[in-house]
Design an enzyme around this catalytic site. Structure first.
Site, mmCIF file in Angstrom:
data_model
loop_
_atom_site.group_PDB
_atom_site.id
_atom_site.type_symbol
_atom_site.label_atom_id
_atom_site.label_comp_id
_atom_site.label_asym_id
_atom_site.label_seq_id
_atom_site.Cartn_x
_atom_site.Cartn_y
_atom_site.Cartn_z
ATOM 1 N N VAL A 46 33.019 -10.185 29.401
ATOM 2 C CA VAL A 46 33.188 -11.307 28.477
ATOM 3 C C VAL A 46 32.547 -10.979 27.126
ATOM 4 C CG1 VAL A 46 32.665 -13.755 28.063
ATOM 5 C CG2 VAL A 46 33.293 -12.980 30.360
ATOM 6 N N CYS A 47 31.417 -10.281 27.148
ATOM 7 C CA CYS A 47 30.646 -10.017 25.924
ATOM 8 C C CYS A 47 31.465 -9.355 24.817
ATOM 9 C CB CYS A 47 29.404 -9.197 26.247
ATOM 10 S SG CYS A 47 28.276 -10.049 27.380
ATOM 11 N N PRO A 48 32.245 -8.308 25.094
ATOM 12 C CA PRO A 48 32.990 -7.708 23.985
ATOM 13 C C PRO A 48 34.033 -8.654 23.391
ATOM 14 C CG PRO A 48 33.605 -6.647 26.041
ATOM 15 C CD PRO A 48 32.438 -7.550 26.334
#
Length: 187
Positions: A46-48
């Protein structure tokens, strides 16, 4: 205890930006508006998507006088490696702070102690270094950076127009409210 209305606590950290390592302290948050975006870890899922979405809003935020900082408990070296290897993160132009000692994550009360990772936390900080908004999301829920633009505009408006407040879904140029006894029960 809420962090709203409190000054950012002291810290010193290494960060990655524009192919260079830089030092960042709480003093970087003074003199301009800042958005600090915590995320759990580099090289994840999810972070990118969030950081790329934040990059998509970066020029708009800069035009509003805002600097953006992302923070995870990874090192600045890991940020550089991720930047070099990920198409999404390779687009990032804003400052990526490393917090391997967890000082910043603790200061902002987003550290998941058992995991050594940060929650997804978004903070808007005014030019005095005072936290104006806090938003924390669970690890599996990605954020939409476009919502930051109106929040920044509302925070800036309220700062420059004492005695006025911005209602829900307020957008620049829309009507604001002037709290008074006459408004009680009439909204």
């Amino acid at each position: 205890m809420s962090l709203i209305g409190t000054e950012v606590l002291p810290f010193k950290a290494s960060a990655f930006q524009d192919g260079k390592f830089i030092d960042v302290t709480e003093e970087n948050f003074k003199g301009k508006w800042s958005v600090v975006c915590f995320y759990p870890a580099d090289f994840t899922f999810v972070c990118p998507t969030e950081l790329e979405d934040l990059q998509n809003q970066y020029e708009t935020l800069k035009a509003l006088g805002v600097e953006v900082y992302s923070v995870s408990t990874d090192t600045h070296f890991t940020h550089k490696a991720w930047h070099a290897s990920s198409t999404a993160i390779g687009k990032v132009k804003y400052i990526m702070i490393g917090d391997p000692a967890h000082v910043i994550s603790r200061n902002f009360d987003v550290l998941i102690e058992a995991d050594g990772l940060a929650d997804r936390g978004t903070f808007i900080i005014d030019p005095d270094g005072v936290i104006q908004t806090v938003e924390i999301s669970a690890g599996g829920i990605g954020r939409d950076a476009s919502t930051l633009v109106n929040k920044i505009k509302a925070a800036q408006y309220v700062r420059t127009h004492p005695g006025e407040v911005c209602p829900a879904k307020w957008s620049e140029g829309a009507e604001t409210l002037k709290p008074s006894l006459d408004l009680v029960g009439k909204i």
